[in-house]
Design an enzyme around this catalytic site. Structure first.
Site, PDB file in Angstrom:
ATOM      1  CE  LYS A 154      -0.374  -0.045   5.056  1.00 24.33           C
ATOM      2  NZ  LYS A 154      -1.281  -0.024   6.218  1.00 24.33           N
ATOM      3  CE1 TYR A 203       9.776  32.604   3.029  1.00 21.12           C
ATOM      4  CE2 TYR A 203       9.916  30.203   2.987  1.00 21.12           C
ATOM      5  CZ  TYR A 203       9.711  31.417   2.340  1.00 21.12           C
ATOM      6  OH  TYR A 203       9.440  31.421   0.986  1.00 21.12           O
TER       7      TYR A 203
END
Length: 358
Positions: A33, A258
């Site tokens: 998966k 940032y």
């Protein structure tokens, strides 16, 4: 630029190690998966088929359809089928894991409408994880339903919530007790006994006496079993690398990234790497909580991780633009890197974005 290298010979080792420790009659279900845990679902699944995997498992119908379209014919379980994908599931000859009354009745109606009998199904019980699954109080309802001509019950299973927890585990012991009760109920009621399975990757290592008829292996095939002593027996298949895009000279007192996430306490050299949280390296790896490897040296991530870039301190490392950078691999593994960000190997592996070439 960026690459996730996948060493399939390590998958071979992991599969053979696991198979060696299974009983001859115990089947191995390969869980592929989430793009085979962020690797490459088709290449990974095809290699497992070559190795002799008994069946495959995915989370959702779309994943199984993709494998079928690639030519894979091995039985494929779908752990969490949704009602609106059952027709596609049926068309692709996928095997649903039914976990609720509504889902089971919807699939029964679909089979009857198409005149289909003996379609393979799997029944999932909730023994304590409380994710999906029939409740213990619904066993009799399930037993009445599975005798319908449209169904062929292949397996009955559940999932341990803490299979890596040191034994004795009160949580696991309770779930095991409940699953044994489920097994007894089904065994007494079915002429053609289904197969039973309880263990995931960690469970294979921790509860070898509870292999029953099958085990489900996902993360262990990638080299991890959630305890260091177990991981040592396996080989990581994934290696994530990038390169230095640019190196800046940052003066004492200047900031990087940032929101002035990091300030230089001295004159420093900062390398920019061309990957960020859009590629699966989240902000929780920033501000010196994690590091990468450059020429065998640890370079701490400084400042906030950006969408497309992250910065590392290379003041004490001899390096230049274009040099190779390793985020994780054989020795400094995905589990090691993930732990620095307060998470687990599953998350970092499955988070690696599509911009990174496999």
């Amino acid at each position: 630029m960026n690459a996730l290298h996948l060493y399939l010979q390590n998958l071979d080792h992991n599969y053979r190690y696991i198979r060696k420790h299974l009983q001859p009659s115990t089947q191995c279900i390969g869980v592929v998966k989430a793009a085979a845990y962020g690797s490459h679902s088709i290449a990974f699944a095809k290699r497992l088929v070559e190795l002799g995997i008994d069946s495959l498992a995915v989370a959702y119908t779309e994943e199984g359809v993709q494998l079928r379209e690639s030519g894979i014919l091995t039985p494929i379980m779908v752990f969490y089928p949704q009602k609106d994908t059952l027709q596609s599931l049926l068309h692709a000859d996928l095997e649903p894991c039914l976990y609720s009354k509504e889902l089971m009745e919807t699939f029964e109606s679909l089979l009857n409408q198409n005149g289909i009998q003996n379609y393979p199904i799997h029944i999932k019980y909730n023994t304590g994880l409380h994710r999906v699954g029939f409740a213990l109080e619904e066993i009799n309802w399930v037993l009445d339903k599975i005798v319908a001509p449209c169904f062929q019950l292949k397996t009955v299973y559940s999932h341990l919530a803490a299979s890596e927890e040191k034994r004795p585990s009160s949580q696991c012991d309770l779930q095991i007790q409940r699953f044994q009760h489920i097994r007894e109920q089904h065994s007494h009621s079915n002429k053609n006994l289904p197969k039973f399975h309880l263990l995931n990757s960690s469970g294979v290592f921790n509860y070898p006496e509870l292999q029953f008829d099958a085990v489900r292996c996902g993360i262990a095939l990638h080299g991890f079993a959630n305890r260091p002593e177990w991981d040592q027996q396996l080989k990581p298949i994934a290696e994530l690398e990038t390169h230095i895009s640019q190196i800046h000279e940052v003066h004492e007192g200047e900031s990087v990234g940032y929101d002035q996430g990091w300030k230089a306490s001295k004159n420093s050299r900062i390398a920019c790497l061309p990957l960020g949280h859009a590629d699966g390296i989240g902000r929780h790896y920033g501000n010196q909580r994690s590091s990468v490897q450059i020429h065998g040296n640890q370079a701490p991530v400084v400042g906030n991780v950006c969408m497309d870039m992250l910065m590392v301190d290379v003041t004490e490392i001899q390096c230049k633009e274009g040099d190779r950078v390793l985020l994780f691999g054989k020795d400094y593994t995905a589990s090691d890197f993930a732990s620095q960000g307060g998470t687990i190997s599953y998350e970092i592996l499955t988070a690696i974005g599509p911009r990174i070439k496999r």
